[in-house]
Motif scaffolding. Structure first.
Motif, PDB file in Angstrom:
ATOM      1  N   PHE A 121       0.796  -1.221   0.000  1.00  0.00           N
ATOM      2  CA  PHE A 121       0.000   0.000   0.000  1.00  0.00           C
ATOM      3  C   PHE A 121       0.836   1.281   0.000  1.00  0.00           C
ATOM      4  O   PHE A 121       0.597   2.180  -0.817  1.00  0.00           O
ATOM      5  CB  PHE A 121      -0.981  -0.016   1.181  1.00  0.00           C
ATOM      6  N   PRO A 122       1.848   1.419   0.867  1.00  0.00           N
ATOM      7  CA  PRO A 122       2.627   2.667   0.865  1.00  0.00           C
ATOM      8  C   PRO A 122       3.467   2.872  -0.397  1.00  0.00           C
ATOM      9  O   PRO A 122       3.981   3.967  -0.619  1.00  0.00           O
ATOM     10  CB  PRO A 122       3.541   2.524   2.094  1.00  0.00           C
ATOM     11  N   ASP A 123       3.601   1.857  -1.223  1.00  0.00           N
ATOM     12  CA  ASP A 123       4.366   1.979  -2.459  1.00  0.00           C
ATOM     13  C   ASP A 123       3.727   2.997  -3.403  1.00  0.00           C
ATOM     14  O   ASP A 123       4.421   3.607  -4.223  1.00  0.00           O
ATOM     15  CB  ASP A 123       4.468   0.614  -3.139  1.00  0.00           C
ATOM     16  N   GLY A 124       2.440   3.218  -3.278  1.00  0.00           N
ATOM     17  CA  GLY A 124       1.739   4.167  -4.140  1.00  0.00           C
ATOM     18  C   GLY A 124       1.762   5.598  -3.653  1.00  0.00           C
ATOM     19  O   GLY A 124       1.160   6.485  -4.270  1.00  0.00           O
ATOM     20  N   TRP A 125       2.448   5.864  -2.560  1.00  0.00           N
ATOM     21  CA  TRP A 125       2.460   7.203  -2.005  1.00  0.00           C
ATOM     22  C   TRP A 125       3.287   8.193  -2.833  1.00  0.00           C
ATOM     23  O   TRP A 125       3.273   9.389  -2.562  1.00  0.00           O
ATOM     24  CB  TRP A 125       2.978   7.197  -0.572  1.00  0.00           C
ATOM     25  N   ASP A 126       4.008   7.707  -3.828  1.00  0.00           N
ATOM     26  CA  ASP A 126       4.792   8.630  -4.659  1.00  0.00           C
ATOM     27  C   ASP A 126       4.038   9.060  -5.918  1.00  0.00           C
ATOM     28  O   ASP A 126       4.607   9.695  -6.791  1.00  0.00           O
ATOM     29  CB  ASP A 126       6.137   8.004  -5.033  1.00  0.00           C
ATOM     30  N   SER A 127       2.742   8.781  -5.983  1.00  0.00           N
ATOM     31  CA  SER A 127       1.954   9.185  -7.154  1.00  0.00           C
ATOM     32  C   SER A 127       1.711  10.700  -7.145  1.00  0.00           C
ATOM     33  O   SER A 127       1.840  11.368  -6.118  1.00  0.00           O
ATOM     34  CB  SER A 127       0.617   8.438  -7.177  1.00  0.00           C
ATOM     35  N   GLU A 128       1.345  11.206  -8.296  1.00  0.00           N
ATOM     36  CA  GLU A 128       1.114  12.657  -8.428  1.00  0.00           C
ATOM     37  C   GLU A 128      -0.039  13.136  -7.552  1.00  0.00           C
ATOM     38  O   GLU A 128       0.023  14.225  -6.974  1.00  0.00           O
ATOM     39  CB  GLU A 128       0.846  13.004  -9.896  1.00  0.00           C
ATOM     40  N   VAL A 132      -1.063  11.947  -4.666  1.00  0.00           N
ATOM     41  CA  VAL A 132      -0.637  12.014  -3.261  1.00  0.00           C
ATOM     42  C   VAL A 132       0.336  13.168  -3.069  1.00  0.00           C
ATOM     43  O   VAL A 132       0.274  13.886  -2.071  1.00  0.00           O
ATOM     44  CB  VAL A 132      -0.023  10.667  -2.812  1.00  0.00           C
ATOM     45  N   ARG A 133       1.222  13.394  -4.021  1.00  0.00           N
ATOM     46  CA  ARG A 133       2.163  14.535  -3.929  1.00  0.00           C
ATOM     47  C   ARG A 133       1.407  15.863  -3.908  1.00  0.00           C
ATOM     48  O   ARG A 133       1.795  16.786  -3.204  1.00  0.00           O
ATOM     49  CB  ARG A 133       3.130  14.516  -5.110  1.00  0.00           C
ATOM     50  N   HIS A 134       0.340  15.934  -4.691  1.00  0.00           N
ATOM     51  CA  HIS A 134      -0.453  17.159  -4.734  1.00  0.00           C
ATOM     52  C   HIS A 134      -1.092  17.440  -3.371  1.00  0.00           C
ATOM     53  O   HIS A 134      -1.167  18.585  -2.925  1.00  0.00           O
ATOM     54  CB  HIS A 134      -1.524  17.040  -5.823  1.00  0.00           C
ATOM     55  N   MET A 135      -1.571  16.383  -2.689  1.00  0.00           N
ATOM     56  CA  MET A 135      -2.230  16.554  -1.394  1.00  0.00           C
ATOM     57  C   MET A 135      -1.245  16.654  -0.230  1.00  0.00           C
ATOM     58  O   MET A 135      -1.489  17.403   0.714  1.00  0.00           O
ATOM     59  CB  MET A 135      -3.185  15.380  -1.130  1.00  0.00           C
ATOM     60  N   CYS A 136      -0.142  15.916  -0.284  1.00  0.00           N
ATOM     61  CA  CYS A 136       0.745  15.797   0.883  1.00  0.00           C
ATOM     62  C   CYS A 136       2.068  16.546   0.741  1.00  0.00           C
ATOM     63  O   CYS A 136       2.902  16.500   1.645  1.00  0.00           O
ATOM     64  CB  CYS A 136       1.027  14.328   1.167  1.00  0.00           C
ATOM     65  N   GLY A 137       2.325  17.185  -0.365  1.00  0.00           N
ATOM     66  CA  GLY A 137       3.549  17.959  -0.522  1.00  0.00           C
ATOM     67  C   GLY A 137       4.607  17.241  -1.343  1.00  0.00           C
ATOM     68  O   GLY A 137       4.500  16.061  -1.649  1.00  0.00           O
ATOM     69  N   ASP A 138       5.642  17.986  -1.682  1.00  0.00           N
ATOM     70  CA  ASP A 138       6.697  17.448  -2.548  1.00  0.00           C
ATOM     71  C   ASP A 138       7.636  16.483  -1.837  1.00  0.00           C
ATOM     72  O   ASP A 138       8.396  15.770  -2.484  1.00  0.00           O
ATOM     73  CB  ASP A 138       7.518  18.597  -3.150  1.00  0.00           C
ATOM     74  N   LYS A 139       7.632  16.479  -0.526  1.00  0.00           N
ATOM     75  CA  LYS A 139       8.506  15.573   0.220  1.00  0.00           C
ATOM     76  C   LYS A 139       7.968  14.141   0.244  1.00  0.00           C
ATOM     77  O   LYS A 139       8.588  13.257   0.800  1.00  0.00           O
ATOM     78  CB  LYS A 139       8.677  16.069   1.653  1.00  0.00           C
ATOM     79  N   THR A 140       6.820  13.927  -0.349  1.00  0.00           N
ATOM     80  CA  THR A 140       6.193  12.602  -0.363  1.00  0.00           C
ATOM     81  C   THR A 140       6.913  11.694  -1.350  1.00  0.00           C
ATOM     82  O   THR A 140       7.273  12.100  -2.449  1.00  0.00           O
ATOM     83  CB  THR A 140       4.712  12.719  -0.762  1.00  0.00           C
ATOM     84  N   GLY A 141       7.140  10.461  -0.954  1.00  0.00           N
ATOM     85  CA  GLY A 141       7.763   9.458  -1.813  1.00  0.00           C
ATOM     86  C   GLY A 141       7.296   8.070  -1.390  1.00  0.00           C
ATOM     87  O   GLY A 141       6.390   7.924  -0.566  1.00  0.00           O
ATOM     88  N   LYS A 142       7.903   7.053  -1.975  1.00  0.00           N
ATOM     89  CA  LYS A 142       7.555   5.686  -1.577  1.00  0.00           C
ATOM     90  C   LYS A 142       7.848   5.515  -0.087  1.00  0.00           C
ATOM     91  O   LYS A 142       8.953   5.805   0.370  1.00  0.00           O
ATOM     92  CB  LYS A 142       8.367   4.671  -2.373  1.00  0.00           C
ATOM     93  N   TYR A 143       6.855   5.093   0.654  1.00  0.00           N
ATOM     94  CA  TYR A 143       6.958   4.834   2.091  1.00  0.00           C
ATOM     95  C   TYR A 143       7.279   6.097   2.900  1.00  0.00           C
ATOM     96  O   TYR A 143       7.653   6.015   4.065  1.00  0.00           O
ATOM     97  CB  TYR A 143       7.973   3.724   2.369  1.00  0.00           C
ATOM     98  N   ILE A 144       7.150   7.268   2.310  1.00  0.00           N
ATOM     99  CA  ILE A 144       7.332   8.540   3.018  1.00  0.00           C
ATOM    100  C   ILE A 144       6.108   9.402   2.724  1.00  0.00           C
ATOM    101  O   ILE A 144       5.840   9.736   1.575  1.00  0.00           O
ATOM    102  CB  ILE A 144       8.609   9.267   2.534  1.00  0.00           C
ATOM    103  N   LEU A 145       5.382   9.787   3.770  1.00  0.00           N
ATOM    104  CA  LEU A 145       4.113  10.493   3.570  1.00  0.00           C
ATOM    105  C   LEU A 145       4.234  12.008   3.499  1.00  0.00           C
ATOM    106  O   LEU A 145       3.268  12.679   3.181  1.00  0.00           O
ATOM    107  CB  LEU A 145       3.141  10.126   4.683  1.00  0.00           C
TER     108      LEU A 145
END
Length: 114
Positions: free
Chosen positions: A38-45, A47-60
């Motif tokens: 599930f957290p592998d998808g956190w680097d999608s556009e 999620v980045r739009h909602m959670c900021g540019d620091k978002t990546g795989k396994y980083i929210l």
């Protein structure tokens, strides 16, 4: 030597029970895989739009994990505990059923006829 009908039905009952125990542990494995992927998808556009540019795989980034993910982890623990209990108690019942069959079929002389 003929096998009593009740013994055959108990064997099929125990086979069904073992299959169900395996399905419960398989569901726990699938839940683990789902929570790991599930957290592998956190680097999608999105999620980045909602959670900021620091978002990546396994980083929210600026977002946080809420109750749904935590409940999924609790569900994993629940599935593991219940599959373990089903296996242990099923084997215990298996021994009790076989003892009952020995006593029940003690006087068995041949196939039952109606």
């Amino acid at each position: 030597e003929d096998i009593p009908e009740s013994s055959a039905s108990v064997d099929s009952f125990l086979t069904v029970r073992a299959d169900r125990d395996c399905r419960e542990s398989d569901s726990a494995v699938c839940l683990v895989l789902g929570c790991m992927v599930f957290p592998d998808g956190w680097d999608s556009e999105a999620v980045r739009h909602m959670c900021g540019d620091k978002t990546g795989k396994y980083i929210l980034g600026n977002c946080s994990v809420r109750w749904a993910y935590i409940l999924a982890i609790i569900g994993i623990l629940d599935a593991l505990i219940l599959s373990f209990l089903a296996f242990v108690l099923g084997n215990r019942q298996n021994e009790l059923l076989q003892e009952d069959l020995k006593v029940e079929n003690k006087d068995f002389t041949g196939p039952a006829r109606i």
